[in-house]
Design a protein around this motif. Structure first.
Motif, PDB file in Angstrom:
ATOM      1  N   SER A 205       1.684   8.539  -4.932  1.00 41.26           N
ATOM      2  CA  SER A 205       1.666   8.548  -3.462  1.00 41.26           C
ATOM      3  C   SER A 205       1.005   9.793  -2.903  1.00 41.26           C
ATOM      4  O   SER A 205       0.808   9.885  -1.685  1.00 41.26           O
ATOM      5  CB  SER A 205       3.093   8.429  -2.919  1.00 41.26           C
ATOM      6  N   ALA A 206       0.662  10.744  -3.773  1.00 43.61           N
ATOM      7  CA  ALA A 206       0.020  11.976  -3.315  1.00 43.61           C
ATOM      8  C   ALA A 206      -0.998  12.449  -4.351  1.00 43.61           C
ATOM      9  O   ALA A 206      -0.811  13.490  -4.990  1.00 43.61           O
ATOM     10  CB  ALA A 206       1.069  13.056  -3.053  1.00 43.61           C
ATOM     11  N   PRO A 207      -2.089  11.693  -4.562  1.00 46.40           N
ATOM     12  CA  PRO A 207      -3.113  12.097  -5.544  1.00 46.40           C
ATOM     13  C   PRO A 207      -3.761  13.419  -5.151  1.00 46.40           C
ATOM     14  O   PRO A 207      -3.867  13.756  -3.967  1.00 46.40           O
ATOM     15  CB  PRO A 207      -4.117  10.953  -5.499  1.00 46.40           C
TER      16      PRO A 207
ATOM     17  N   LEU B 194       0.836  -1.195   0.000  1.00 47.77           N
ATOM     18  CA  LEU B 194       0.000   0.000   0.000  1.00 47.77           C
ATOM     19  C   LEU B 194       0.872   1.247   0.000  1.00 47.77           C
ATOM     20  O   LEU B 194       1.734   1.418   0.858  1.00 47.77           O
ATOM     21  CB  LEU B 194      -0.912   0.010   1.230  1.00 47.77           C
ATOM     22  N   LEU B 195       0.646   2.130  -0.974  1.00 53.61           N
ATOM     23  CA  LEU B 195       1.359   3.399  -1.038  1.00 53.61           C
ATOM     24  C   LEU B 195       0.561   4.531  -0.394  1.00 53.61           C
ATOM     25  O   LEU B 195       1.121   5.408   0.250  1.00 53.61           O
ATOM     26  CB  LEU B 195       1.656   3.763  -2.507  1.00 53.61           C
ATOM     27  N   HIS B 196      -0.769   4.465  -0.590  1.00 51.54           N
ATOM     28  CA  HIS B 196      -1.578   5.592  -0.125  1.00 51.54           C
ATOM     29  C   HIS B 196      -3.054   5.210  -0.185  1.00 51.54           C
ATOM     30  O   HIS B 196      -3.465   4.448  -1.047  1.00 51.54           O
ATOM     31  CB  HIS B 196      -1.325   6.807  -1.026  1.00 51.54           C
ATOM     32  N   ASN B 197      -3.831   5.735   0.764  1.00 56.61           N
ATOM     33  CA  ASN B 197      -5.284   5.706   0.682  1.00 56.61           C
ATOM     34  C   ASN B 197      -5.779   7.110   0.397  1.00 56.61           C
ATOM     35  O   ASN B 197      -5.314   8.082   1.015  1.00 56.61           O
ATOM     36  CB  ASN B 197      -5.913   5.205   1.986  1.00 56.61           C
ATOM     37  N   PHE B 198      -6.713   7.208  -0.545  1.00 60.70           N
ATOM     38  CA  PHE B 198      -7.130   8.532  -0.981  1.00 60.70           C
ATOM     39  C   PHE B 198      -8.636   8.557  -1.200  1.00 60.70           C
ATOM     40  O   PHE B 198      -9.207   7.590  -1.698  1.00 60.70           O
ATOM     41  CB  PHE B 198      -6.428   8.893  -2.287  1.00 60.70           C
ATOM     42  N   GLY B 199      -9.269   9.651  -0.814  1.00 56.62           N
ATOM     43  CA  GLY B 199     -10.691   9.818  -1.094  1.00 56.62           C
ATOM     44  C   GLY B 199     -11.503   9.984   0.164  1.00 56.62           C
ATOM     45  O   GLY B 199     -10.985  10.032   1.281  1.00 56.62           O
ATOM     46  N   ASP B 200     -12.814  10.058  -0.031  1.00 50.29           N
ATOM     47  CA  ASP B 200     -13.765  10.303   1.046  1.00 50.29           C
ATOM     48  C   ASP B 200     -14.388   8.967   1.461  1.00 50.29           C
ATOM     49  O   ASP B 200     -15.009   8.275   0.647  1.00 50.29           O
ATOM     50  CB  ASP B 200     -14.846  11.268   0.543  1.00 50.29           C
ATOM     51  N   THR B 201     -14.242   8.597   2.727  1.00 50.88           N
ATOM     52  CA  THR B 201     -14.772   7.312   3.194  1.00 50.88           C
ATOM     53  C   THR B 201     -16.299   7.297   3.226  1.00 50.88           C
ATOM     54  O   THR B 201     -16.896   6.241   3.431  1.00 50.88           O
ATOM     55  CB  THR B 201     -14.226   6.978   4.594  1.00 50.88           C
TER      56      THR B 201
ATOM     57  N   LYS C 211      -6.328   7.539 -17.539  1.00 49.90           N
ATOM     58  CA  LYS C 211      -5.833   8.095 -18.801  1.00 49.90           C
ATOM     59  C   LYS C 211      -4.563   8.877 -18.484  1.00 49.90           C
ATOM     60  O   LYS C 211      -4.615   9.955 -17.902  1.00 49.90           O
ATOM     61  CB  LYS C 211      -6.868   9.008 -19.457  1.00 49.90           C
ATOM     62  N   ASP C 212      -3.429   8.309 -18.855  1.00 44.80           N
ATOM     63  CA  ASP C 212      -2.135   8.930 -18.532  1.00 44.80           C
ATOM     64  C   ASP C 212      -2.057   9.172 -17.026  1.00 44.80           C
ATOM     65  O   ASP C 212      -2.123   8.223 -16.256  1.00 44.80           O
ATOM     66  CB  ASP C 212      -1.948  10.218 -19.343  1.00 44.80           C
ATOM     67  N   ASP C 213      -1.945  10.435 -16.599  1.00 47.77           N
ATOM     68  CA  ASP C 213      -1.852  10.745 -15.168  1.00 47.77           C
ATOM     69  C   ASP C 213      -3.176  11.212 -14.585  1.00 47.77           C
ATOM     70  O   ASP C 213      -3.215  11.824 -13.513  1.00 47.77           O
ATOM     71  CB  ASP C 213      -0.788  11.827 -14.932  1.00 47.77           C
ATOM     72  N   LEU C 214      -4.263  10.918 -15.283  1.00 41.55           N
ATOM     73  CA  LEU C 214      -5.594  11.315 -14.814  1.00 41.55           C
ATOM     74  C   LEU C 214      -6.404  10.067 -14.467  1.00 41.55           C
ATOM     75  O   LEU C 214      -6.621   9.191 -15.316  1.00 41.55           O
ATOM     76  CB  LEU C 214      -6.321  12.127 -15.889  1.00 41.55           C
ATOM     77  N   LEU C 215      -6.843   9.986 -13.226  1.00 37.67           N
ATOM     78  CA  LEU C 215      -7.699   8.902 -12.766  1.00 37.67           C
ATOM     79  C   LEU C 215      -9.112   9.452 -12.602  1.00 37.67           C
ATOM     80  O   LEU C 215      -9.315  10.482 -11.947  1.00 37.67           O
ATOM     81  CB  LEU C 215      -7.202   8.351 -11.429  1.00 37.67           C
ATOM     82  N   VAL C 216     -10.084   8.771 -13.225  1.00 37.50           N
ATOM     83  CA  VAL C 216     -11.484   9.187 -13.096  1.00 37.50           C
ATOM     84  C   VAL C 216     -12.225   8.106 -12.326  1.00 37.50           C
ATOM     85  O   VAL C 216     -12.132   6.913 -12.648  1.00 37.50           O
ATOM     86  CB  VAL C 216     -12.139   9.411 -14.473  1.00 37.50           C
ATOM     87  N   ALA C 217     -12.953   8.525 -11.289  1.00 36.15           N
ATOM     88  CA  ALA C 217     -13.644   7.585 -10.417  1.00 36.15           C
ATOM     89  C   ALA C 217     -15.142   7.806 -10.475  1.00 36.15           C
ATOM     90  O   ALA C 217     -15.619   8.945 -10.424  1.00 36.15           O
ATOM     91  CB  ALA C 217     -13.156   7.757  -8.973  1.00 36.15           C
ATOM     92  N   ALA C 218     -15.901   6.688 -10.600  1.00 36.86           N
ATOM     93  CA  ALA C 218     -17.361   6.730 -10.514  1.00 36.86           C
ATOM     94  C   ALA C 218     -17.762   6.469  -9.071  1.00 36.86           C
ATOM     95  O   ALA C 218     -17.324   5.481  -8.475  1.00 36.86           O
ATOM     96  CB  ALA C 218     -17.966   5.681 -11.447  1.00 36.86           C
TER      97      ALA C 218
ATOM     98  N   LEU D 110     -12.338  13.564 -10.665  1.00 33.64           N
ATOM     99  CA  LEU D 110     -11.168  13.564 -11.527  1.00 33.64           C
ATOM    100  C   LEU D 110      -9.940  13.848 -10.676  1.00 33.64           C
ATOM    101  O   LEU D 110      -9.884  14.878  -9.968  1.00 33.64           O
ATOM    102  CB  LEU D 110     -11.295  14.610 -12.637  1.00 33.64           C
ATOM    103  N   ILE D 111      -8.948  12.965 -10.753  1.00 36.16           N
ATOM    104  CA  ILE D 111      -7.832  12.977  -9.814  1.00 36.16           C
ATOM    105  C   ILE D 111      -6.508  12.972 -10.574  1.00 36.16           C
ATOM    106  O   ILE D 111      -6.298  12.139 -11.468  1.00 36.16           O
ATOM    107  CB  ILE D 111      -7.893  11.740  -8.895  1.00 36.16           C
ATOM    108  N   ASP D 112      -5.620  13.875 -10.200  1.00 33.01           N
ATOM    109  CA  ASP D 112      -4.268  13.914 -10.756  1.00 33.01           C
ATOM    110  C   ASP D 112      -3.398  12.927  -9.982  1.00 33.01           C
ATOM    111  O   ASP D 112      -3.215  13.060  -8.773  1.00 33.01           O
ATOM    112  CB  ASP D 112      -3.704  15.330 -10.633  1.00 33.01           C
ATOM    113  N   VAL D 113      -2.865  11.916 -10.705  1.00 29.59           N
ATOM    114  CA  VAL D 113      -2.027  10.908 -10.054  1.00 29.59           C
ATOM    115  C   VAL D 113      -0.604  10.959 -10.613  1.00 29.59           C
ATOM    116  O   VAL D 113       0.072   9.931 -10.715  1.00 29.59           O
ATOM    117  CB  VAL D 113      -2.628   9.492 -10.197  1.00 29.59           C
ATOM    118  N   THR D 114      -0.156  12.163 -10.974  1.00 29.97           N
ATOM    119  CA  THR D 114       1.226  12.321 -11.428  1.00 29.97           C
ATOM    120  C   THR D 114       2.180  11.738 -10.395  1.00 29.97           C
ATOM    121  O   THR D 114       3.152  11.052 -10.726  1.00 29.97           O
ATOM    122  CB  THR D 114       1.547  13.802 -11.676  1.00 29.97           C
TER     123      THR D 114
END
Length: 234
Positions: free
Chosen positions: A156-158, A117-124, A134-141, A149-153
């Motif tokens: 470990s720090a989205p 595990l590198l990181h937990n991210f988001g709203d519980t 898509k490249d460095d862009l993560l899209v979550a439903a 829409l999340i930058d994952v460049t």
């Protein structure tokens, strides 16, 4: 009676001719049933590896020999053994796994035999049911909470770039170019423009024959799984 049966068979064949080719036949090859997976909910392929997600965490399997899939490594989220990942997306050196209790888990796979595990991210408080990269862009439903829409460049720090909360019940999504195709529950098939990740907008909507739960896109076709209503093709 037998003559009548053959007559009807010939009539039906003349109306609905059979056109079978080698592509119409599928062969069942390998099988692997890990006992620590109570339920596998998603599988993603990357070269000779299959990444599975479900009640049992995330696991990696080698499928270079499809007749003999082999276990490579596994990450199990902490806490209750029924904690689950719904779906995942594969990055260049990490896996993104969506759930509820742990939101989005970023799992390093530099050593595929020992995912970390590198990181937990988001709203519980939100349910991350669908993920696409898509490249460095993560899209979550996120079901009734729309898209994120999340930058994952830096995995470990989205960083959240934007949200689109005007959807009905986003279950799953696929990215093609600058468009996101969303299986939006009672909202049907939705198409979202993400050319500017800071300002996504709903481009179009299409009703479906049932509750839209899953979507896949190939070339100029979108296929939507609609539960007990079957599937729709756009």
């Amino acid at each position: 009676m037998q003559r009548q049966t053959w007559a009807w068979t010939l009539i039906l064949l003349s109306i609905f001719p059979l056109s079978l080719s080698a592509d119409d036949f599928m062969e069942n090859r390998g099988y692997y049933n890990p006992q620590w997976f109570a339920e596998i909910l998603d599988v993603e392929l990357d070269d000779d590896r299959a990444y599975t997600f479900g009640v049992g965490g995330m696991a990696i399997f080698n499928i270079a020999d499809p007749d003999n899939p082999s276990f490579v490594g596994r990450y199990q989220p902490p806490g209750h053994p029924w904690n689950r990942f719904y779906r995942g997306a594969i990055g260049p050196g990490e896996v993104y796994a969506g759930g509820r209790a742990f939101s989005i888990s970023v799992i390093g796979i530099a050593d595929p035999g020992n995912p970390q595990l590198l990181h937990n991210f988001g709203d519980t408080d939100k349910s991350y049911e669908g993920l696409a990269l898509k490249d460095d862009l993560l899209v979550a439903a996120r079901h009734g909470d729309g898209l994120e829409l999340i930058d994952v460049t830096n995995p470990s720090a989205p960083v959240t770039l934007s949200e689109l909360t005007t959807l009905s019940d986003a279950w799953d999504l696929e990215i093609r170019g600058d468009l996101v195709y969303v299986a939006d529950g009672s909202g049907g098939l939705r198409v979202v423009d993400i050319a500017n990740p800071l300002a996504p907008f709903l481009q179009s909507s299409f009703p479906t024959s049932g509750f839209a739960k899953d979507v896949d896109v190939s070339e100029n076709l979108a296929v939507v799984a609609c539960g007990s209503s079957g599937f729709d093709v756009f």
